[in-house]
Design an enzyme around this catalytic site. Structure first.
Site, PDB file in Angstrom:
ATOM      1  N   HIS A   1       0.822  -1.219   0.000  1.00 25.49           N
ATOM      2  CA  HIS A   1       0.000   0.000   0.000  1.00 25.49           C
ATOM      3  C   HIS A   1       0.852   1.264   0.000  1.00 25.49           C
ATOM      4  O   HIS A   1       0.364   2.360  -0.303  1.00 25.49           O
ATOM      5  CB  HIS A   1      -0.908  -0.017   1.231  1.00 25.49           C
ATOM      6  CG  HIS A   1      -2.193   0.721   1.056  1.00 25.49           C
ATOM      7  ND1 HIS A   1      -2.272   1.966   0.467  1.00 25.49           N
ATOM      8  CD2 HIS A   1      -3.463   0.397   1.401  1.00 25.49           C
ATOM      9  CE1 HIS A   1      -3.533   2.371   0.467  1.00 25.49           C
ATOM     10  NE2 HIS A   1      -4.278   1.437   1.024  1.00 25.49           N
TER      11      HIS A   1
ATOM     12  N   ASP B   1     -14.366  -3.945 -16.972  1.00 24.30           N
ATOM     13  CA  ASP B   1     -14.746  -4.839 -18.067  1.00 24.30           C
ATOM     14  C   ASP B   1     -13.543  -5.078 -18.973  1.00 24.30           C
ATOM     15  O   ASP B   1     -13.137  -4.207 -19.735  1.00 24.30           O
ATOM     16  CB  ASP B   1     -15.907  -4.225 -18.852  1.00 24.30           C
ATOM     17  CG  ASP B   1     -16.415  -5.134 -19.956  1.00 24.30           C
ATOM     18  OD1 ASP B   1     -15.812  -6.211 -20.176  1.00 24.30           O
ATOM     19  OD2 ASP B   1     -17.411  -4.774 -20.601  1.00 24.30           O
TER      20      ASP B   1
END
Length: 465
Positions: free
Chosen positions: A173, A406
């Site tokens: 992170h 997508d």
């Protein structure tokens, strides 16, 4: 006796880097927004997609395009292919991409026995079942001079023949926050989906900006304090997947109608009658349900005990520098805020209203204040949060649009933020059905998960119907 069949078969492990000659060797300093993440676990996420084709089709048609588009994406998001460099004390850590040398580990795997539908289901499941589709971040390399070089990201794509695909990610992170990660994934997704199209007709997300780090000035030795804690906690310790025992994870969804009903109830009960946001009321409701679950076995009876929730505010375009930090800035740029509510309020008759009012007040206070002036005090609040009973935090956010990924297969049929299992985190995303609901991920012991589910359903019946 025959050897036990492993649930996954590793087909390929390779290294993906930006196209040759597109990125020069680059060093980036850590900012005071990055430093707090040095000692924390990896950020892990999984995206599940329906895919009815065979493994052969997957390897011939899908994987090459996925790898090629990832390489081009890394040209712009190159720190993900680089290393976190940790020199011996007192020199500070930094990010470095070594052109022609650094790369991201990319694994291709096939499921041999795991049930795809069960893996992506919302129902409680042992947290360890998801680890097989998470990539393994390579261990750090330590030079003779004692300089530690940690890989930053790894990716894995796993096929479940005739059923689906899972794209998994593990990253430290310290390199960037969820806003940057979402930007990276959407850029990669856009390139993959547009394969074979005329580049002039493809609309890609804006490019990330790396040059702002030199204007992010530490307002008061904030990073130094985090570095001291990092060094004292053994900086040589490498973050890895540690699986807590007896833990399960489950996903819950609040519909648009339920959220609107919650909003109406809170507004009616509140003294100022001000409307509340979807994020605030959903978070308040889930936090109350979680704390009620956890305190059932608590030994403390103190009514004045205070529970703390950590929220994060995106500081992009909100800092009073001479040049604003743009929304496409690559890195961490989140300010922590601690919401505090007394036990008798959080467990009382108007618990959701109390939590909602406290969260709203904290957000308003942060947005109206000079965040740079308050930054030196952030650490005090976080330490108070860490030392409290049942500290709770948030991973993800509905506004990140994590279900908009997508890759040419349609939108994900499920998304998981895996690292909530390290304790005390609630995962948030938009609902996958596009109905403007909110999806919540929780990790608890199995017995406590049953209690949480029961309390959640009772709460929905009381407040949201």
């Amino acid at each position: 006796m025959a050897a036990q069949l492993q649930p996954y078969n590793i087909i390929e492990t390779c290294h993906i880097s930006p196209p040759k000659g597109t990125v020069a060797s680059t060093t980036l300093p850590l900012t005071f927004f990055d430093a707090p993440w040095l000692s924390l676990p990896l950020a892990d996420s999984l995206f599940f997609f329906s895919y009815q084709n065979s493994t052969e089709s997957f390897l011939q048609d899908f994987v090459p395009n996925l790898k090629h588009s990832l390489s081009i994406t890394l040209q712009h998001f190159f720190p993900y292919a680089g290393k976190l460099i940790i020199p011996p004390r007192p020199d500070p850590p930094y990010l470095h991409y070594n052109a022609g040398e650094d790369s991201l580990v990319f694994t291709v795997a096939e499921s041999t026995e795991t049930d795809f539908d069960q893996l992506k289901s919302d129902s409680p499941k042992d947290i360890s079942v998801l680890h097989g589709v998470l990539p393994k971040l390579p261990p750090p390399h330590v030079s003779p001079e004692g300089i530690q070089m940690r890989p930053i990201m790894a990716m894995q794509v796993t096929i479940f023949p005739g059923a689906g695909i899972c794209i998994g990610n593990s990253a430290t992170h310290v390199v960037a926050d969820g806003v940057t990660f979402s930007h990276f994934m959407k850029y990669w997704m856009s390139l993959t989906k547009s394969s074979g199209k005329d580049p002039a007709t493809v609309l890609l997300p804006s490019l990330p900006i790396h040059s702002c780090r030199n204007i992010i000035k530490d307002p008061g030795e904030v990073a130094a304090g985090h570095l001291e804690r990092f060094w004292s906690q053994n900086s040589a310790k490498h973050s890895s997947h540690v699986t807590p025992e007896n833990m399960v994870r489950a996903t819950f969804t609040l519909s648009r109608k339920q959220i609107d009903n919650l909003k109406s109830w809170v507004t009616e009960q509140s003294e100022n009658q001000s409307p509340v946001s979807t994020f605030v009321v959903t978070l308040a409701f889930i936090w109350v349900s979680l704390i009620k679950t956890l305190v059932q076995d608590s030994e403390t009876e103190a009514k004045d005990e205070v529970f703390h929730l950590m929220i994060n505010v995106d500081c992009r375009n909100r800092l009073k520098y001479t040049q604003p930090i743009p929304q496409t800035y690559f890195g961490n740029c989140m300010a922590p805020g601690i919401v505090s509510v007394k036990k008798h309020d959080l467990l009382g008759e108007k618990c959701v209203m109390a939590a909602s009012d406290a969260i709203t007040a904290r957000i308003k206070d942060m947005l109206s204040s000079d965040l740079l002036k308050t930054a030196p005090r952030w650490g005090q609040g976080v330490r108070k949060w860490v030392m409290s009973h049942y500290p709770t935090s948030i991973a993800g956010a509905p506004k990140l649009g994590l279900y908009d990924m997508d890759f040419g297969l349609g939108k994900p049929c499920k998304m998981e933020i895996v690292h909530i299992e390290t304790g005390g985190s609630i995962a948030f995303s938009e609902s996958r059905d596009g109905s403007n609901g909110v999806e919540i991920g929780i990790a608890l012991e199995k017995k406590k998960m049953d209690v949480f589910d029961s309390l959640l359903q009772k709460g929905i019946k009381k407040f949201a119907t």
